[in-house]
Design a protein around this motif. Sequence first.
Motif, short mmCIF file in Angstrom:
data_model
loop_
_atom_site.label_atom_id
_atom_site.label_comp_id
_atom_site.label_asym_id
_atom_site.label_seq_id
_atom_site.Cartn_x
_atom_site.Cartn_y
_atom_site.Cartn_z
N ARG A 96 17.22 9.51 4.37
CA ARG A 96 15.95 10.21 4.59
C ARG A 96 16.14 11.28 5.67
O ARG A 96 16.53 10.97 6.80
N LEU A 97 15.82 12.51 5.32
CA LEU A 97 15.83 13.61 6.28
C LEU A 97 14.43 13.69 6.84
O LEU A 97 13.56 14.34 6.27
N CYS A 98 14.19 13.02 7.98
CA CYS A 98 12.81 12.80 8.40
C CYS A 98 12.58 12.85 9.90
O CYS A 98 11.43 12.81 10.34
N GLY A 99 13.63 12.92 10.72
CA GLY A 99 13.41 12.87 12.16
C GLY A 99 12.74 11.55 12.54
O GLY A 99 13.12 10.48 12.08
N VAL A 126 17.64 9.89 9.24
CA VAL A 126 18.44 10.87 9.97
C VAL A 126 17.62 12.12 10.24
O VAL A 126 16.53 12.31 9.70
N ASP A 127 18.16 12.98 11.08
CA ASP A 127 17.47 14.22 11.42
C ASP A 127 17.35 15.11 10.19
O ASP A 127 18.20 15.09 9.29
N GLY A 128 16.30 15.90 10.18
CA GLY A 128 16.05 16.81 9.08
C GLY A 128 14.58 16.82 8.71
O GLY A 128 13.73 16.31 9.45
N GLY A 129 14.28 17.37 7.55
CA GLY A 129 12.90 17.48 7.10
C GLY A 129 12.25 18.75 7.62
O GLY A 129 12.70 19.35 8.61
N LEU A 130 11.21 19.16 6.92
CA LEU A 130 10.51 20.40 7.27
C LEU A 130 9.06 20.12 7.57
O LEU A 130 8.47 19.16 7.06
N GLU A 131 8.47 20.97 8.40
CA GLU A 131 7.02 21.03 8.53
C GLU A 131 6.48 21.79 7.33
O GLU A 131 7.22 22.44 6.57
N ILE A 132 5.16 21.77 7.17
CA ILE A 132 4.57 22.45 6.03
C ILE A 132 4.80 23.96 6.10
O ILE A 132 4.83 24.64 5.07
#
Length: 975
Positions: A96-99, A126-132
């Motif tokens: 999961r790229l989710c912070g 793990v680190d990653g994911g985007l804001e809207i």
Amino acid sequence: MPSVFRIGVDVGGTNTDGVLLDPSATSQANKGILAWHKSPTTLDPSHGIQTVITALLHASKIEARDVASVTIGTTHFINAVLEKDSNRLAPVAVLRLCGPFSRDVSPAIDWPADLRDIICRYCAFVDGGLEIDGEPIKEIDEGQVAQECRIIQEKNIKSIVVNGIFSPSDLVQRQEERVSEWVREYYPEADVVISKEVANLGFIERENAAILNASILPFARSTMRSFERAMRRLQLQCPLFITQNDGTILPARLAARLPIRTFSSGPTNSMCGAAFLVPDLKENMLVVDIGGTSTDVGMLLASGLPRQAAAVTEISGVRMNFFVSRCEEVQPIFIGLGGGSLVRKGSTSAKLIIGPDSVGHHIHTRALVFGGDVPTATDYAVVAQGLTNIGDATLVPVAVRDGLTEYTAVVTQMLERVIDSMKTSDADIPVLLVGGGAILAPDTLRGASRVVKPEYSGVANAIGAAIARVSGTIDIMVSTADRTTRAVLEDISRMAVDRAVENGAIRESVKIAEMDAIPLNASVPPLLRTLANALATRKQNPHFLTTTMQPSLRSLKKKPSERAVDGEASALDIAAYKPTVTAQREWLISEIDLEWISTGCYILGTGGGGTPYPHFVRLRQMLRTGSVVRVISPDDLSDTAVIACGGGKGSPTVSIEKLPADEQMEAQRMVYEQIGHGCRPDAVIALEIGGGNGLQGMLLGASSNLDVPTVDGDWMGRAYPVSWQITPVVLGGDKAHFLPTAIADGNGNNMLLLSGASEKLIERIFRAALSEMGSHVACAKGPCSGKNTKEWVIDNTISLAWRIGRAVALCRVKNQIDFVADAIIEQVGGRESAKVLFRGKIVSVERKTVKGHVYGEVVISASDVSELSGLLKIPFKNENIVALAVDGDGKEEVVASVPDLISVCDVSTGEAIGTPEYRYGLLVFVLGIQASEKWTATPRGIQIGGPRAFGMDADYKPLGIFRKPRSVIDEFAQR
């Protein structure tokens, strides 16, 4: 002479069926069917396929070189999931790229436990994911990925899913793609599935679909190789296609990579084949497909197409969403009745039992009529009907013959029960019997207005494969600098039509099945990821391209669950169910209470408030690990009680992707640490009952940090886009009522406001920060006294949500989903308090996000049974604001407006559809519900919550008379 003949093959659990079709002769008496054949399915499917195709070519005297295509439909992949076969399902690891987000909602948290244990073996956050807005929550970290790959390799897991927050919107940073490249570098033997290739926005549902796809990949590859071996041995040079869930074709190489697109192709092929066999269809029909192992039932519409699925599909208890090739039929039902079903006496009674176990493809060696030693349904059917073309009836012993009457009664009961389970009303409906096991069924069935067994019905699945349609899919990024979303989608749709024609479609037959637009708000000029899918009939000899335009950085110039109904376990008696309310008047929330409350909250959310589902599964998990959720009546509060309040603030689109971290409790801690002096709340109240916020009070109250009850009520009685649109401001004046107030984004960014001139100004201050904090934060309002709570609260809204959810559940269990709108209306006060505003299909959606709000408009085209003709337009700002009826001349009339509730619901489930989930093609009904008199009794309430508060040039006109919801606590309290 060009190759024109098509072969359709259905590889079932018991038999492999095939047809050879001349598409230019379908209007003839034989419907263009030159040959058909059945053969037992073999352990290596290629042998059964080879046997069937060889028989077809021999019977029709057609040469292999004259075959234009072979299209195979198979239930192999979905059967592996339904049967929970660990030999065919590979263990999966999830990255999961989710912070810091989503850690309280683990992968597969909502799956059946036995299936989860087989598949979901490891998860790394793990680190990653985007804001809207496209900004990274955290930058992806190659070192983290490398470390997790070592762990996954040590666990010998070779299927890996990469799922990032807002990944379907990520066409610039390409986080999932970059992480998948690192995985292949550090673990070359692994299969990697990136979630954005499988499904669309909706974090949990997309991840579920990607996990199932990853789990089935090794088996899918071996199955496709088996199919291709059969083609080579037969020296067939034509293309090999696999049918998808929507009845279109997919090249075998793509099916091996995305097998989930074929999961429901079996029932779809059956229904499409049935429609082909009954071309003069003028009414809805139930298709009952009786195979060798099971019976599948689906609804075929008068249009000849399967009934469209809901916004979210369930397979084997797993929620999923698809953009392309999603399951068309909602809640297909299966029962363990087929030609190979075992027939025996029960172990605890003399009652005859049929299935669900089956001899499967061994029927030709194990059934009595073929010289075997196991009584099967086929044996009984052959004797009962005097059939002479199946085996040898004289081999059936007297003991079996003596049970014919009971056998017939049991089969009839099983079929009548499944027909009743699939109907959407009490009215009788025509039943179309297909499949090789159709011989098992009697000619008349209760609940069926007539029973139809057309010629060639035994190979309907193979016919559906042979006539499978083509599609045209467009998936590109488009600038909207000087264009509306609607105009862009119109052009994208034309491109999809052209693509379908390129892929071999007859242009006149092309129809747009789905459209969607996903904003990429970080880009300048503004960009949309635009998607469209067109379905069409194939030409006789098309050039098969079957390509999809992939996302690219360019502008477009002027783009239920499946249910087994024959099991022994009895379902919950909803009508008799009573919630637990103690003598101290505390309502102890159970899992079933929570499920109904969640359903009701989304309907009361009027499109906004965010989906309750992630909060529901989180709260349900808390219940399962010992937390106690208590709800109390506002009437029982003391005047001096300290009441806390919390909820989410921002875009509901964010809540379907960015699952919470600890922001709710962080905001509460800031408030009460600032107050100090040991101040501690005695209870919690939800800011709004609508959407996911309707569960926030219970989540906070049941947490180990607080462990206090939740008040049965809220400050809105619905959902509103801003937190100053609340009854304390209506009834208590313009001052700031809740200080201090705090917001937290879960990613380490917190704000505390110690003083403010008004709730409206506090909201504006927080909104200025909100868009920089990911367009969604948790908000904790300062404490409220019990005295003011009792004065300002909209009473019993948790009770109301529970009653609405129970009504929806009751309609489902009674198979009366056609009447779900009436059932909801009854719970909110009856016909004087609510009404159906419209019924139809969503034909247009526009949306954009500004300062944490989703602005837009949905347009619904009336269905034939709607009380209104023309269109219904609903502008929204997070929530639905007004409903505008549009006649044929374009004249608009307001038929409902805020503060009354305008809720859009899925006709196939009765559940609400939120503004982020509005999508072209969904069939919906629109409810109008009278708002509380705390909004409507004074000009101030209308000024704050009415249509002009949203810039609409319309005066508020009440829908009806408000009826105060009845308290669950008052009704069920122990005396």
